[in-house]
Structures are given as structure tokens and as C-alpha cells.
Design a protein around this motif. Structure first.
Motif, short mmCIF file in Angstrom:
data_model
loop_
_atom_site.label_atom_id
_atom_site.label_comp_id
_atom_site.label_asym_id
_atom_site.label_seq_id
_atom_site.Cartn_x
_atom_site.Cartn_y
_atom_site.Cartn_z
N LYS A 164 0.79 -1.15 -0.07
CA LYS A 164 0.42 0.50 -0.03
C LYS A 164 0.51 1.12 0.05
O LYS A 164 1.90 1.09 1.12
N LEU A 204 3.50 -3.33 -6.01
CA LEU A 204 2.39 -2.41 -5.72
C LEU A 204 0.86 -3.69 -6.62
O LEU A 204 -0.67 -3.84 -5.96
N GLY A 208 0.15 -3.05 -11.81
CA GLY A 208 0.43 -1.74 -10.60
C GLY A 208 0.68 -0.62 -11.58
O GLY A 208 0.87 0.19 -10.81
N ASP A 210 0.12 1.51 -13.95
CA ASP A 210 -0.92 2.23 -13.68
C ASP A 210 -1.03 3.39 -13.06
O ASP A 210 -1.10 4.64 -12.53
N TYR A 211 -1.19 2.44 -11.43
CA TYR A 211 -1.12 3.16 -9.94
C TYR A 211 -0.36 3.95 -9.64
O TYR A 211 -0.55 4.50 -9.30
N SER A 212 0.92 3.74 -9.99
CA SER A 212 2.43 3.88 -9.97
C SER A 212 2.53 5.07 -10.80
O SER A 212 2.96 6.85 -9.61
N ILE A 215 0.01 8.02 -8.68
CA ILE A 215 0.76 8.17 -7.93
C ILE A 215 1.92 9.09 -7.56
O ILE A 215 1.63 10.02 -7.23
N SER A 257 -13.68 4.02 -12.62
CA SER A 257 -13.41 3.07 -10.97
C SER A 257 -14.33 2.19 -10.85
O SER A 257 -13.49 0.58 -10.72
N HIS A 268 -5.96 -0.49 -14.45
CA HIS A 268 -5.43 -1.27 -12.84
C HIS A 268 -6.48 -0.85 -12.28
O HIS A 268 -7.15 1.48 -11.82
N ALA A 270 -7.25 0.78 -8.54
CA ALA A 270 -6.48 1.87 -8.05
C ALA A 270 -6.16 3.51 -8.63
O ALA A 270 -5.93 3.99 -8.15
N THR A 271 -6.17 3.30 -10.30
CA THR A 271 -5.18 4.10 -10.52
C THR A 271 -6.45 5.64 -10.39
O THR A 271 -5.35 7.00 -10.25
#
Ligand code: ASP
Ligand code: MG
Length: 449
Positions: A164, A204, A208, A210-212, A215, A257, A268, A270-271
Motif C-alpha cells: 500500500k 503494488l 500496478g 498505472d497506479y504508480s 501516484i 473506477s 488498474h 486503484a489508478t
């Protein structure tokens, strides 16, 4: 205007793909480029970890050779200089040593697996620096291309395999990246990987990157996040199931989402969290054909159709808990949810009656024997496998008379095992046998999209 651009595995597939992606990053004036591993490499690294743990070293070496030759070939195609070549070589040596360590210990823990998987993005990002330098080489005023170690910026907890991100710490770390916004330097960094505060490598979760990228976009306060992939945006449904599916020009954060969580593979799930927190618009497009329109994901959209898309999420199980103790009592659901929370398992859809609760989970959660055992201590547990969730995603779903009738009329011949309606304005989902799910998607897409 500052832009964070992410390129997925296929956009990093080989030398020409990397060059095409680098040209796009230059055209878009990206401040920071976040890259995935070259396509197939993360799968190979997972196979390597498993093989090193349980098979003969010969087999593991075979996978190592494949990873080595793929990356050295790309390095050759790109004409990497000695500096990059020796960095790539030393990463490959480190990867091999780690795999051998796993082999000696016969133990590939989640922590070791994360360290091993990190080589995919670490290798591809080194190579991508050359692609960027080559692309910018013809410019008289060119930015400095800087390789950044994502593990120093994406600070996470230590849930290896699904770490996380710790937002406040990340924003603090990203302070030093403000210079990238003035165009003097362009950063190249890795998606998917992060580091704990004590410096251990984490990931992640699959997909992950996309999420990175989101972030990082939040961390540097970017104006736009671009996700470059191999399809021209988010489609009305999976085009492999429905060839008539078409890209959506604009979609809200909430709808997107729901779509990502309930099955669309393109983002992803969480993106959108960091993008939503900072209201950063997200563009999804194809690096192979960047002229195509693509999809914009925004907080506010001009057009809000009742049905925007149909999603399908396979490999679901339905867990039904029954207990007479629920009758006229309170606190029962709390006990159930505590078990899920302690086992870190998330529930996708849920319905209850007086003495039973039914919920859908990803089938991989059944591997968690603890979960089922602990649930069994509270109630009688019944598990049905081989199911899929089909979702109708759009707007005002729970306030539109006649929608449920229209949905079920179009799939009269398919048995619906469970329905979730009402919780969200944007999602109506129901559970069917996995082998009937694609048919349901085809029928719904024909009727509504
Ligand atoms: N390389 C990682 C994976 O294949 C992360 C990503 O590509 O998004 O899951
Ligand atoms: Mg992906």
C-alpha cells in the motif's frame, strides 16, 4: 503544463516499440515517464521465482537466459552506450544471484518475489533512457534525461505482493522532483515497484504500473496523467467478446473506477484514486496509434448516458454464510467483516437476507484456508465456484424506472444467481455461471451500447 506518461508492457515490447513510445513522450512534452517491464517479463520473473524454489537450477537458468537475451537484444537494437550496457549487465547479474539465493533456500517468499519481479521494470527503464536520448538527440535545446529509482519515491507499507502506498511520505519524497516540471529534465522511472521506509523492494500488485503513474502524478502535482497502452482507450466492453465495442470518448472518475474494478482490464482499479484526490484528468490511448481519439477520464463529464459500458469479471466465487444466530440479532455482520478485514480479503458484491449473507470474492481468495476456517466458526459456509459478475455501468442506474426490466428481458434465458442494485448510481451487477457470462455481455451490449 506538466504531464506524467505511463507506457505499458507492449509499448515497451522491443526496440522499435520503445522508440515509438519515446517519440510520443517527446511530442506530449512529458515531464516524467513511468514504464512497465517489457511485455511478458513479469510473468517470466514469476516463473523464475517458482522454478528456482522448487525445480532444478537448469530450468531456472533457461528462464534467466531468455530474460537476458531479450533485454540485450533490445539494448543492441537501441544502440545503448557502454554506461547503460554495464548497468543492464549488473542488473542481470543481481537478478541471477537473487534467483540462486531463492534456489539455495528453496524459499521464494512474497518479499523475495517482489525483489525478483522488480528487475522487469528496472531493466526496461534503463533501456528506455537510451530510447529517450536518441529521440531528443536531434533537438538543439534538449532536456537532460534522468533515470530515477521509483523505490525511493513510492514509499509503501510491507505487504509484499500488494503493498500500500503511503501517500504523505510519497508527496514528501516527490518534492525533489519539482524541477521536472520546468522542462529542463525529463525523468524516466519504473511503474509497479516501490520501497518500504527501511529500503526493501515492494510491488503494488499485478498491473500496478498505472497506479504508480497516478501516484507520481499526484506526487509532483501534474496537470495530466497519460496511460499509453495497446488499445485506443477504454471500450464499451471487452472487444474480444463483442467486436462492435467502441472506445468511450469521455467517462467520469466514478464510472471508470467501477469499470476497472468490475473487470475492464485497461486500467488498474486503484489508478483513479490519486487522480481523483488531486482532480488530475487521465487520458488513456494507444501508443501504437496515438492519433486515435482515446478516452478522457475526468471528474465532470458533459455527457452522462444511462448505460456507458458493460463489464465482466470472471473467476468469481459466491460464499454464502448462513446462521440462525442472525435472526433478530445485531453485530453479526461486524463479526463477518472482521474476519475479512483480518485476512485482508476484499468483497466484491454482497446481499443479505434475515439469516444469510452472500458475497462474491475473487476465486484466488479460496487459497486462503484461514479465511474459510474462521468464517466456518461463525456460520455455515457454502462455496459456489465458476461464476462471473456482469456489470452495467452508467449514470442514475438506481433511479431509473424500467432499467432492471430491460436488463433482465434481454437475458431471459440466463439464470441470474445474485443481484446487486441500489448501492451505486453507477453500477448494476449480477452474478451468472461463468460459461454464460459472455453471452449476457453480448446481449446487454447489443441492447444498451
Ligand atoms: N509489469 C507489471 C505486471 O506485468 C506491472 C504492469 O505492467 O503494470 O503486472
Ligand atoms: Mg496494465
Amino acid at each position: 503544463m506538466s504531464i506524467v506518461s505511463k507506457f505499458g508492457g507492449t509499448s515497451m515490447g522491443d526496440g522499435p516499440c520503445m522508440l515509438r513510445s519515446a517519440q510520443l513522450a517527446k511530442k506530449q512534452k512529458s515531464s516524467l515517464v513511468v514504464v512497465s517491464a517489457t511485455s511478458g517479463t513479469t510473468n517470466q520473473l514469476i516463473a523464475l521465482g517458482k522454478c528456482a524454489e522448487s525445480d532444478s537450477w537448469d530450468k531456472a537458468e533457461e528462464i534467466i537466459r531468455k530474460i537476458e537475451s531479450k533485454h540485450l537484444e533490445i539494448a543492441k537494437a537501441l544502440g545503448c552506450d557502454q554506461k547503460i550496457l554495464s548497468r543492464v549487465q549488473s542488473l542481470l547479474t543481481e537478478m541471477k544471484s537473487l534467483a540462486y539465493g531463492i534456489h539455495l533456500l528453496k524459499d521464494c517468499s512474497d518479499k523475495a518475489m517482489d525483489a525478483l519481479m522488480s528487475f522487469g521494470e528496472r531493466l526496461s527503464s534503463e533501456l528506455f533512457v537510451t530510447a529517450m536520448e536518441t529521440t531528443y538527440s536531434t533537438e538543439s535545446k534538449r532536456p537532460k534525461i534522468e533515470w530515477l529509482d521509483a523505490r525511493k519515491f513510492v514509499i509503501t507499507d510491507d505487504q509484499y505482493g500488494k503493498a500500500k502506498p503511503l501517500t504523505e511520505k510519497i508527496i514528501q519524497q516527490c518534492q525533489s522532483l519539482q524541477d521536472f516540471k520546468n522542462g529542463k529534465s525529463v525523468g524516466v522511472t519504473q511503474g509497479f515497484i516501490g520501497g518500504t521506509e527501511s529500503g526493501h523492494t515492494t510491488t503494488l500488485g499485478r498491473g500496478g504500473s498505472d497506479y504508480s503513474a497516478a501516484i507520481f502524478a499526484e506526487g509532483i502535482g501534474a496537470d495530466v496523467l497519460e496511460i499509453w497502452t495497446d488499445v485506443p482507450g477504454i471500450a464499451t466492453t471487452d472487444p474480444r467478446i463483442v467486436p462492435e465495442a467502441h472506445p468511450i470518448a469521455e467517462i467520469s472518475f466514478t464510472e471508470a473506477s467501477e469499470l476497472a474494478t468490475f473487470g475492464a482490464k485497461v486500467l488498474h482499479p486503484a489508478t483513479l484514486l490519486p487522480a481523483l484526490r488531486k482532480n488530475i484528468p487521465v487520458f488513456v490511448g494507444s501508443s501504437f496509434d496515438s492519433a486515435q481519439q482515446g478516452t478522457w477520464v475526468r471528474l465532470k463529464v458533459t455527457n452522462q448516458p444511462l448505460v456507458r459500458a458493460i463489464a465482466i469479471r470472471k473467476k468469481q466465487v459466491l460464499v454464502t454464510l448462513t446462521s440462525a444466530e442472525m435472526l433478530h440479532s445485531h453485530g453479526f455482520l461486524l463479526r463477518i467483516f472482521n474476519v475479512f478485514s483480518e485476512n485482508k480479503v476484499s468483497i466484491d458484491a454482497i446481499t443479505t437476507s434475515e439469516i444469510s449473507v452472500a458475497m462474491t470474492l475473487d476465486d484466488s481468495t479460496l487459497l486462503n484456508k484461514n479465511l474459510i476456517r474462521e468464517l466456518g466458526e461463525i456460520a455455515e459456509v457454502h462455496v459456489e465456484e465458476g461464476l462471473a459478475l456482469v456489470s452495467v455501468i452508467g449514470n442514475n442506474i438506481n433511479h431509473t424506472p424500467g432499467l432492471a426490466k430491460n436488463i433482465f428481458e434481454s437475458i431471459v434465458d440466463i439464470n441470474v444467481r445474485m443481484i446487486c442494485l441500489g448501492a451505486s448510481k453507477h453500477n448494476f451487477c449480477f452474478l451468472v455461471k461463468e460459461d454464460q457470462a459472455e453471452l449476457a455481455v453480448k446481449k446487454l451490449h447489443k441492447k444498451f451500447c
